[in-house]
Design a protein around this motif. Structure first.
Motif, PDB file in Angstrom:
ATOM      1  N   LEU A 101       0.833  -1.195   0.000  1.00 25.60           N
ATOM      2  CA  LEU A 101       0.000   0.000   0.000  1.00 25.60           C
ATOM      3  C   LEU A 101       0.871   1.249   0.000  1.00 25.60           C
ATOM      4  CD1 LEU A 101      -3.011   0.693   0.059  1.00 25.60           C
ATOM      5  CD2 LEU A 101      -2.819   0.935   2.549  1.00 25.60           C
ATOM      6  N   GLY A 102       0.652   2.113  -0.971  1.00 23.31           N
ATOM      7  CA  GLY A 102       1.387   3.367  -1.050  1.00 23.31           C
ATOM      8  C   GLY A 102       2.777   3.265  -1.635  1.00 23.31           C
ATOM      9  N   LYS A 103       3.129   2.088  -2.119  1.00 20.52           N
ATOM     10  CA  LYS A 103       4.474   1.897  -2.678  1.00 20.52           C
ATOM     11  C   LYS A 103       4.385   1.449  -4.131  1.00 20.52           C
ATOM     12  CE  LYS A 103       6.789   0.826   1.673  1.00 20.52           C
ATOM     13  NZ  LYS A 103       7.714  -0.124   2.375  1.00 20.52           N
ATOM     14  N   GLN A 104       5.527   1.539  -4.812  1.00 18.63           N
ATOM     15  CA  GLN A 104       5.576   1.105  -6.193  1.00 18.63           C
ATOM     16  C   GLN A 104       5.670  -0.410  -6.285  1.00 18.63           C
ATOM     17  OE1 GLN A 104       8.894   3.239  -7.964  1.00 18.63           O
ATOM     18  NE2 GLN A 104       7.524   4.840  -8.698  1.00 18.63           N
ATOM     19  N   ARG A 105       5.211  -0.935  -7.403  1.00 15.98           N
ATOM     20  CA  ARG A 105       5.323  -2.371  -7.636  1.00 15.98           C
ATOM     21  C   ARG A 105       6.802  -2.719  -7.810  1.00 15.98           C
ATOM     22  NH1 ARG A 105       1.178  -5.132 -11.797  1.00 15.98           N
ATOM     23  NH2 ARG A 105      -0.156  -3.907 -10.401  1.00 15.98           N
ATOM     24  N   GLU A 106       7.205  -3.832  -7.205  1.00 20.43           N
ATOM     25  CA  GLU A 106       8.605  -4.246  -7.284  1.00 20.43           C
ATOM     26  C   GLU A 106       8.717  -5.719  -7.663  1.00 20.43           C
ATOM     27  OE1 GLU A 106      10.560  -3.953  -3.506  1.00 20.43           O
ATOM     28  OE2 GLU A 106       9.130  -5.260  -2.493  1.00 20.43           O
ATOM     29  N   LEU A 107       9.802  -6.045  -8.320  1.00 22.98           N
ATOM     30  CA  LEU A 107      10.061  -7.424  -8.695  1.00 22.98           C
ATOM     31  C   LEU A 107      10.452  -8.228  -7.463  1.00 22.98           C
ATOM     32  CD1 LEU A 107      10.593  -9.652 -10.850  1.00 22.98           C
ATOM     33  CD2 LEU A 107      12.936  -8.790 -10.969  1.00 22.98           C
ATOM     34  N   VAL A 108       9.850  -9.378  -7.314  1.00 24.27           N
ATOM     35  CA  VAL A 108      10.190 -10.293  -6.225  1.00 24.27           C
ATOM     36  C   VAL A 108      11.109 -11.402  -6.727  1.00 24.27           C
ATOM     37  CG1 VAL A 108       9.292 -11.916  -4.522  1.00 24.27           C
ATOM     38  CG2 VAL A 108       8.020  -9.821  -5.036  1.00 24.27           C
ATOM     39  N   ALA A 109      10.686 -12.072  -7.778  1.00 24.37           N
ATOM     40  CA  ALA A 109      11.470 -13.179  -8.329  1.00 24.37           C
ATOM     41  C   ALA A 109      11.044 -13.415  -9.762  1.00 24.37           C
ATOM     42  CB  ALA A 109      11.261 -14.443  -7.501  1.00 24.37           C
ATOM     43  N   ILE A 110      11.971 -13.925 -10.563  1.00 25.14           N
ATOM     44  CA  ILE A 110      11.686 -14.205 -11.956  1.00 25.14           C
ATOM     45  C   ILE A 110      12.412 -15.472 -12.363  1.00 25.14           C
ATOM     46  CG2 ILE A 110      13.593 -12.801 -12.857  1.00 25.14           C
ATOM     47  CD1 ILE A 110      11.603 -11.868 -15.066  1.00 25.14           C
ATOM     48  N   ILE A 111      11.819 -16.219 -13.278  1.00 21.34           N
ATOM     49  CA  ILE A 111      12.410 -17.460 -13.756  1.00 21.34           C
ATOM     50  C   ILE A 111      12.275 -17.484 -15.274  1.00 21.34           C
ATOM     51  CG2 ILE A 111      10.248 -18.755 -13.443  1.00 21.34           C
ATOM     52  CD1 ILE A 111      12.022 -21.166 -12.601  1.00 21.34           C
ATOM     53  N   THR A 112      13.324 -17.934 -15.957  1.00 21.45           N
ATOM     54  CA  THR A 112      13.298 -17.940 -17.415  1.00 21.45           C
ATOM     55  C   THR A 112      12.381 -19.038 -17.949  1.00 21.45           C
ATOM     56  OG1 THR A 112      15.246 -19.357 -17.453  1.00 21.45           O
ATOM     57  CG2 THR A 112      15.605 -16.978 -17.624  1.00 21.45           C
ATOM     58  N   GLY A 113      12.130 -18.965 -19.237  1.00 21.55           N
ATOM     59  CA  GLY A 113      11.197 -19.878 -19.874  1.00 21.55           C
ATOM     60  C   GLY A 113      11.539 -21.339 -19.665  1.00 21.55           C
ATOM     61  N   ARG A 114      12.791 -21.654 -19.705  1.00 22.22           N
ATOM     62  CA  ARG A 114      13.195 -23.052 -19.531  1.00 22.22           C
ATOM     63  C   ARG A 114      13.385 -23.394 -18.063  1.00 22.22           C
ATOM     64  NH1 ARG A 114      17.529 -24.346 -24.415  1.00 22.22           N
ATOM     65  NH2 ARG A 114      16.120 -23.835 -26.134  1.00 22.22           N
ATOM     66  N   GLY A 115      13.299 -22.387 -17.203  1.00 20.12           N
ATOM     67  CA  GLY A 115      13.406 -22.644 -15.774  1.00 20.12           C
ATOM     68  C   GLY A 115      14.813 -22.840 -15.277  1.00 20.12           C
TER      69      GLY A 115
END
Length: 122
Positions: free
Chosen positions: A42-56
């Protein structure tokens, strides 16, 4: 393309939750380049938590969640998971699933889920 998230809820500090995001409606002309989880408090910008590539085979995490969160995916189900352990009150946010689809020409298109609330009580 539809992304359906599940697994959010209320948990005490130190507890665990597992978020799931199932993708559907992906046409045969597209491949999954990456799937990820973002969050917005609430009141903050969206941030990246985790990401995984297509092949994992490649993952990346925000410094704030390293060692506590694990992202994984099931290619057969076009589903991405976020296992969250040792949750802290500052992890309280709406968590959004994101997917990047690539065309044969390399053009990327991204889509978002509706979000799922995670609340961590102290």
């Amino acid at each position: 393309v539809q992304l359906v998230e599940s697994g959010g809820g209320l948990v005490q500090a130190g507890g665990s939750l597992r978020l799931s995001c199932a993708a559907s409606g992906i046409g045969s002309a597209f491949s999954i380049a990456a799937m990820g989880w973002y969050r917005q408090a609430l009141g903050k910008q969206r941030e990246l938590v985790a990401i995984i590539t297509g092949r994992g085979n490649t993952t990346s995490y925000a410094d704030s969640v390293k060692g506590r969160f694990t992202i994984s995916r099931d290619n057969a189900k076009s589903t991405v998971y976020l296992q969250m352990n040792n949750l802290k009150p500052e992890d309280t946010s709406v968590y959004y699933c994101n997917i990047y689809l690539a065309t044969e020409r390399g053009t990327l298109h991204d889509y978002w889920g509706q979000g799922t609330q995670v609340t961590v009580s102290s």
